[in-house]
Enzyme design. Structure first.
Site, short mmCIF file in Angstrom:
data_model
loop_
_atom_site.label_atom_id
_atom_site.label_comp_id
_atom_site.label_asym_id
_atom_site.label_seq_id
_atom_site.Cartn_x
_atom_site.Cartn_y
_atom_site.Cartn_z
CG ASP A 126 95.29 173.73 116.44
OD1 ASP A 126 94.23 174.16 116.92
OD2 ASP A 126 95.41 173.41 115.24
CG ASP A 144 90.01 172.87 116.87
OD1 ASP A 144 89.39 173.73 116.23
OD2 ASP A 144 91.25 172.74 116.83
#
Length: 166
Positions: A126, A144
């Site tokens: 991330d 995401d």
């Protein structure tokens, strides 16, 4: 899940799979950059509310089950692969339903991007980090984002379908 008018005269699954591949490639390319230029925890402050940061997520959304002991890697990988198979089945069944297929192919590209991370690294990379007024949103990535956009569009598609059926 019954869907009226499931096939639009010769509509093809290939544009939807191509969109999923575009999302997957963009996701993987950005993650390669983050892994190559940032160490875990490194950050670049862009604005007062947005940073680029390298974070590892061994859990699911919002780090759900991140500290579960390792079994979650394989559970989430299995769920992602099962979702991919189901999505491809739905894309084949309804290739002419544009919003529905856009939604599903966005989710597909994101899901495969995160599955590849779990298989390759044991965690999801991330790097998009937002915060506002002292509140911090968990870091996330392109995959995401695509999954979220796909889910919102899927809900919109269903609301529009219900409205049309009245």
């Amino acid at each position: 899940m019954a869907r009226g008018g499931s096939s639009a005269g010769g509509a093809s699954i290939w544009p939807w799979l191509a969109w999923a591949v575009v999302i997957f490639l963009a996701d993987q390319f950005t993650k390669v950059l983050i892994l190559g230029y940032y160490k875990l925890g490194d950050a670049t402050y862009i604005t007062s509310f947005f940073n680029i940061v390298r974070a590892h997520n061994t859990g699911a959304a919002f780090s759900f089950l991140a500290n579960a002991g390792g079994w979650q890697r394989w559970a989430f990988t299995g769920i992602g692969l099962a979702a991919a198979v189901f999505i491809i089945w739905q894309l084949r069944a309804h290739p002419g339903q544009k919003l529905f297929c856009f939604s599903l192919s966005s989710i597909l590209g994101g899901a495969i991007g995160n599955v590849v991370d779990r298989m390759q690294h044991g965690y999801v990379v991330d790097f998009l980090d937002f915060h506002l007024s002292g509140r911090h949103f968990p870091a996330f990535n392109i995959a995401d984002s695509a999954i979220t956009v796909g889910a919102v569009c899927l809900i919109l598609d269903e609301l529009l379908r219900v409205k049309r059926s009245k």
